[in-house]
Design a protein around this motif. Sequence first.
Motif, PDB file in Angstrom:
ATOM      1  N   LYS A 158       0.834  -1.200   0.000  1.00 36.49           N
ATOM      2  CA  LYS A 158       0.000   0.000   0.000  1.00 36.49           C
ATOM      3  C   LYS A 158       0.875   1.259   0.000  1.00 36.49           C
ATOM      4  O   LYS A 158       0.609   2.217  -0.739  1.00 36.49           O
ATOM      5  CB  LYS A 158      -0.898  -0.022   1.234  1.00 36.49           C
ATOM      6  N   GLU A 159       1.923   1.267   0.834  1.00 35.07           N
ATOM      7  CA  GLU A 159       2.781   2.452   0.930  1.00 35.07           C
ATOM      8  C   GLU A 159       3.528   2.711  -0.370  1.00 35.07           C
ATOM      9  O   GLU A 159       3.692   3.869  -0.780  1.00 35.07           O
ATOM     10  CB  GLU A 159       3.793   2.283   2.078  1.00 35.07           C
ATOM     11  N   ILE A 160       3.961   1.652  -1.025  1.00 34.88           N
ATOM     12  CA  ILE A 160       4.670   1.812  -2.304  1.00 34.88           C
ATOM     13  C   ILE A 160       3.716   2.394  -3.346  1.00 34.88           C
ATOM     14  O   ILE A 160       4.096   3.285  -4.115  1.00 34.88           O
ATOM     15  CB  ILE A 160       5.239   0.459  -2.779  1.00 34.88           C
ATOM     16  N   ARG A 161       2.496   1.890  -3.392  1.00 31.31           N
ATOM     17  CA  ARG A 161       1.523   2.439  -4.341  1.00 31.31           C
ATOM     18  C   ARG A 161       1.288   3.928  -4.089  1.00 31.31           C
ATOM     19  O   ARG A 161       1.263   4.731  -5.020  1.00 31.31           O
ATOM     20  CB  ARG A 161       0.195   1.685  -4.240  1.00 31.31           C
ATOM     21  N   GLU A 162       1.102   4.280  -2.822  1.00 30.27           N
ATOM     22  CA  GLU A 162       0.824   5.678  -2.490  1.00 30.27           C
ATOM     23  C   GLU A 162       2.014   6.577  -2.823  1.00 30.27           C
ATOM     24  O   GLU A 162       1.825   7.749  -3.165  1.00 30.27           O
ATOM     25  CB  GLU A 162       0.456   5.796  -1.011  1.00 30.27           C
ATOM     26  N   LYS A 163       3.209   6.041  -2.713  1.00 28.70           N
ATOM     27  CA  LYS A 163       4.413   6.843  -2.959  1.00 28.70           C
ATOM     28  C   LYS A 163       4.732   6.967  -4.444  1.00 28.70           C
ATOM     29  O   LYS A 163       5.107   8.042  -4.920  1.00 28.70           O
ATOM     30  CB  LYS A 163       5.603   6.215  -2.225  1.00 28.70           C
ATOM     31  N   PHE A 164       4.560   5.896  -5.198  1.00 26.73           N
ATOM     32  CA  PHE A 164       5.101   5.845  -6.555  1.00 26.73           C
ATOM     33  C   PHE A 164       4.056   5.961  -7.673  1.00 26.73           C
ATOM     34  O   PHE A 164       4.430   6.237  -8.818  1.00 26.73           O
ATOM     35  CB  PHE A 164       5.881   4.545  -6.767  1.00 26.73           C
ATOM     36  N   PHE A 165       2.777   5.747  -7.381  1.00 26.29           N
ATOM     37  CA  PHE A 165       1.786   5.651  -8.461  1.00 26.29           C
ATOM     38  C   PHE A 165       0.751   6.779  -8.414  1.00 26.29           C
ATOM     39  O   PHE A 165       0.325   7.201  -7.351  1.00 26.29           O
ATOM     40  CB  PHE A 165       1.017   4.324  -8.379  1.00 26.29           C
ATOM     41  N   SER A 166       0.385   7.237  -9.599  1.00 28.89           N
ATOM     42  CA  SER A 166      -0.851   7.999  -9.774  1.00 28.89           C
ATOM     43  C   SER A 166      -1.515   7.435 -11.024  1.00 28.89           C
ATOM     44  O   SER A 166      -0.838   6.845 -11.875  1.00 28.89           O
ATOM     45  CB  SER A 166      -0.588   9.494  -9.908  1.00 28.89           C
ATOM     46  N   ALA A 167      -2.828   7.617 -11.131  1.00 33.47           N
ATOM     47  CA  ALA A 167      -3.528   6.968 -12.243  1.00 33.47           C
ATOM     48  C   ALA A 167      -4.819   7.693 -12.574  1.00 33.47           C
ATOM     49  O   ALA A 167      -5.420   8.355 -11.729  1.00 33.47           O
ATOM     50  CB  ALA A 167      -3.834   5.509 -11.889  1.00 33.47           C
ATOM     51  N   VAL A 168      -5.234   7.534 -13.812  1.00 34.99           N
ATOM     52  CA  VAL A 168      -6.568   7.936 -14.258  1.00 34.99           C
ATOM     53  C   VAL A 168      -7.215   6.694 -14.861  1.00 34.99           C
ATOM     54  O   VAL A 168      -6.716   6.152 -15.846  1.00 34.99           O
ATOM     55  CB  VAL A 168      -6.506   9.060 -15.313  1.00 34.99           C
ATOM     56  N   PHE A 169      -8.300   6.249 -14.252  1.00 32.00           N
ATOM     57  CA  PHE A 169      -8.980   5.050 -14.722  1.00 32.00           C
ATOM     58  C   PHE A 169     -10.133   5.417 -15.653  1.00 32.00           C
ATOM     59  O   PHE A 169     -10.534   6.577 -15.748  1.00 32.00           O
ATOM     60  CB  PHE A 169      -9.501   4.240 -13.530  1.00 32.00           C
ATOM     61  N   GLN A 170     -10.660   4.391 -16.302  1.00 34.37           N
ATOM     62  CA  GLN A 170     -11.800   4.617 -17.201  1.00 34.37           C
ATOM     63  C   GLN A 170     -12.978   5.234 -16.458  1.00 34.37           C
ATOM     64  O   GLN A 170     -13.644   6.128 -16.962  1.00 34.37           O
ATOM     65  CB  GLN A 170     -12.237   3.289 -17.830  1.00 34.37           C
ATOM     66  N   ASP A 171     -13.223   4.750 -15.238  1.00 38.59           N
ATOM     67  CA  ASP A 171     -14.360   5.217 -14.443  1.00 38.59           C
ATOM     68  C   ASP A 171     -13.899   6.209 -13.377  1.00 38.59           C
ATOM     69  O   ASP A 171     -14.236   6.086 -12.207  1.00 38.59           O
ATOM     70  CB  ASP A 171     -15.076   4.033 -13.790  1.00 38.59           C
ATOM     71  N   PHE A 172     -13.113   7.174 -13.809  1.00 36.31           N
ATOM     72  CA  PHE A 172     -12.590   8.174 -12.872  1.00 36.31           C
ATOM     73  C   PHE A 172     -13.739   8.939 -12.218  1.00 36.31           C
ATOM     74  O   PHE A 172     -14.844   9.019 -12.743  1.00 36.31           O
ATOM     75  CB  PHE A 172     -11.648   9.151 -13.595  1.00 36.31           C
ATOM     76  N   LEU A 173     -13.432   9.527 -11.056  1.00 40.09           N
ATOM     77  CA  LEU A 173     -14.466  10.230 -10.301  1.00 40.09           C
ATOM     78  C   LEU A 173     -14.629  11.673 -10.768  1.00 40.09           C
ATOM     79  O   LEU A 173     -13.666  12.329 -11.151  1.00 40.09           O
ATOM     80  CB  LEU A 173     -14.120  10.229  -8.811  1.00 40.09           C
ATOM     81  N   LYS A 174     -15.866  12.114 -10.704  1.00 42.97           N
ATOM     82  CA  LYS A 174     -16.190  13.510 -10.987  1.00 42.97           C
ATOM     83  C   LYS A 174     -16.647  14.137  -9.665  1.00 42.97           C
ATOM     84  O   LYS A 174     -17.808  14.019  -9.288  1.00 42.97           O
ATOM     85  CB  LYS A 174     -17.308  13.593 -12.030  1.00 42.97           C
ATOM     86  N   TYR A 175     -15.717  14.762  -8.985  1.00 41.59           N
ATOM     87  CA  TYR A 175     -16.038  15.327  -7.680  1.00 41.59           C
ATOM     88  C   TYR A 175     -16.879  16.589  -7.831  1.00 41.59           C
ATOM     89  O   TYR A 175     -16.515  17.495  -8.576  1.00 41.59           O
ATOM     90  CB  TYR A 175     -14.759  15.663  -6.907  1.00 41.59           C
ATOM     91  N   GLU A 176     -17.997  16.617  -7.110  1.00 43.17           N
ATOM     92  CA  GLU A 176     -18.862  17.805  -7.136  1.00 43.17           C
ATOM     93  C   GLU A 176     -18.254  18.854  -6.200  1.00 43.17           C
ATOM     94  O   GLU A 176     -18.805  19.190  -5.144  1.00 43.17           O
ATOM     95  CB  GLU A 176     -20.273  17.420  -6.702  1.00 43.17           C
ATOM     96  N   MET A 177     -17.108  19.381  -6.616  1.00 45.05           N
ATOM     97  CA  MET A 177     -16.371  20.359  -5.816  1.00 45.05           C
ATOM     98  C   MET A 177     -15.756  21.385  -6.766  1.00 45.05           C
ATOM     99  O   MET A 177     -16.037  21.377  -7.969  1.00 45.05           O
ATOM    100  CB  MET A 177     -15.293  19.654  -4.985  1.00 45.05           C
ATOM    101  N   SER A 178     -14.899  22.242  -6.227  1.00 46.70           N
ATOM    102  CA  SER A 178     -14.243  23.233  -7.076  1.00 46.70           C
ATOM    103  C   SER A 178     -13.199  22.569  -7.965  1.00 46.70           C
ATOM    104  O   SER A 178     -12.763  21.437  -7.704  1.00 46.70           O
ATOM    105  CB  SER A 178     -13.574  24.307  -6.214  1.00 46.70           C
ATOM    106  N   ILE A 179     -12.799  23.279  -9.025  1.00 50.04           N
ATOM    107  CA  ILE A 179     -11.753  22.767  -9.918  1.00 50.04           C
ATOM    108  C   ILE A 179     -10.460  22.567  -9.139  1.00 50.04           C
ATOM    109  O   ILE A 179      -9.760  21.561  -9.309  1.00 50.04           O
ATOM    110  CB  ILE A 179     -11.538  23.739 -11.093  1.00 50.04           C
ATOM    111  N   HIS A 180     -10.168  23.495  -8.268  1.00 53.52           N
ATOM    112  CA  HIS A 180      -8.974  23.394  -7.420  1.00 53.52           C
ATOM    113  C   HIS A 180      -9.008  22.116  -6.587  1.00 53.52           C
ATOM    114  O   HIS A 180      -8.033  21.350  -6.530  1.00 53.52           O
ATOM    115  CB  HIS A 180      -8.905  24.649  -6.524  1.00 53.52           C
ATOM    116  N   GLU A 181     -10.159  21.841  -5.927  1.00 53.73           N
ATOM    117  CA  GLU A 181     -10.278  20.645  -5.090  1.00 53.73           C
ATOM    118  C   GLU A 181     -10.280  19.379  -5.939  1.00 53.73           C
ATOM    119  O   GLU A 181      -9.736  18.345  -5.519  1.00 53.73           O
ATOM    120  CB  GLU A 181     -11.554  20.720  -4.258  1.00 53.73           C
TER     121      GLU A 181
END
Length: 603
Positions: A421-444
Amino acid sequence: MIKKIIYHSRIIISVTINTISTSHKVSPFYLIITFFLTLLKGISPLIFIYLTEKTVSSLINDLNDSTISATPFFFIFMQFLYLVVMEGINYIDRIINFRLYQKMEYYFNDETFSICTNIPLIYYDDLDYYNSLEKATTGIGKGSGVYLQEVRSFIQSSITFIGFVISLYVIHWSIALFLFFIVILLIGINIYTSKSDYEQFISQILKARKIDYFESLFKSKEVAKELRIFKHSPYLLTKWKGLFWLVSDEQYSLEKKNSRKLFTVSLLHFFLNFVFLSLIGFYVITKKITIGKFVALSQVLSNSINISYQLASALGKIFRDSLTLNDYYVFKDTVPSERSYLEYNSEMENFKSMRVDNISFSYPNHEHLVLKNISFEISAGKKVAIVGRNGSGKSTLVKCLTGLYSTVGGEVLVNEEPLTKEIREKFFSAVFQDFLKYEMSIHENIALTNDLDDEIENRLLKVIKRTGTSDLLHKYDLEISDNVGATLHGRELSGGEWQKIALGRALFKDSPIIILDEPTAALDPVSEAKIIEEFLDISIGKTSIFVTHRLGSCINADVILVMKDGELVEQGTHDELILLNGEYTELFNMQAKWYTQKEFEYN
């Protein structure tokens, strides 16, 4: 039978201790106050009956002596004072209970959400686990507060009940025995009822989820379009109606059965009350007791109906809700967490390589292997494309590479260390097909923080520019502090615009490995080519892994992994794979032919 009673008693004791312990952890002061108030409220009916008896007796004495003394008025005033004090106690009890409920709901929900965010992702694809999650956590926050109130209600009713029994025993032992008999009968029925309710709740979990699903369809903006085009609504309404009444009829049938039992006991209770009221009336006539005592005892007998129901109902609810809360405690103790390491390892400072060593994967309770014996290695800074037909296992492979799915045999190693888990949090970022659309500001949406210091703002603006998000800011005259998403009154965006924000979120994390799992599927070919080109440009010095179904985007990749039916059938550069004249060449030629035909048609 005895074993069941012992088993359920242990559950009730265990859950009660855990709940009281939790409430003490949440707020020891509130817990002590609530139980002190419970004691006062348990004694209070006996005090009021005593004051009533004294008032009536003193009035009769004055009437017999033809005098007017202060004694009746003193007890009348004490009754008034009693009512004022009890109203104050109830007021304090309500506000303290309300606050304690909030604190307990927050504590349990916080704990539940922590569990949900730390369990392996694969469990969300396991129907048995998902049912366990639903069963264990549904309403657990409020349920814990309600359970504590039920325990208090049982204690309060028990104190009052014991006082009533002692009062009636003084008159005749048979009356006290009758009260015990009625309460035991009511307790048995309430426990049976609660057990039936719980078993029905368990049996209806899947049906209830289906009902919720169908109800959500009618409220969904996305579904509304298809309902109007395909006219699915009559069919979906029929499905919903069938399920709704199937569940409702089962609940109605159980309710009728349980209510009949309680009605029978109530009739017995009323009849015995009539008999014993007649008995103490006879005692008054024969001057064995005073009229004041008759009034007091008649109140005890009348109130005994309510207190018997309260006592039995509280215990029945404790029995039912202890089973639900016990599901939560069992779930919490048994649900697995992701593999983690605690020791510092200097080799994990910088990403050097990822080695996939003969991994396979299958979903829980399925023997079919979705991935089969896959091996390859990625060096730091490489651009890796994963391609293949639909259903070839591309997205599943990505979830295994990030440790979201645990493999069946084999291992994923980062810098020769097992993926955690720690390695994933440190080394990975991702955009998946079903990415989230947060009902928040663009900044957030991009930074997932409220902070906006100079360093964060500079990074944010660079990401917005690189992903083309700045174009939509100009298009809609938005600031980065403006909300997006129409549900909470923000600006609605197109699928492609949402994807640019999701890309920005992945880039903002600034991880050494960036994964794009077909995030540009909603974009037109020109926009996709531009996004991937820019993505490859800004990922120089990083390791980029992208999944795509458009092979034209793979030409500049350092390594192309070709998936087919869950197997890695080819790997190499574009030129190397074309020379192989295999799966990749076939897919590439098919797409080249398609684009050529379209271009010819348009011209």
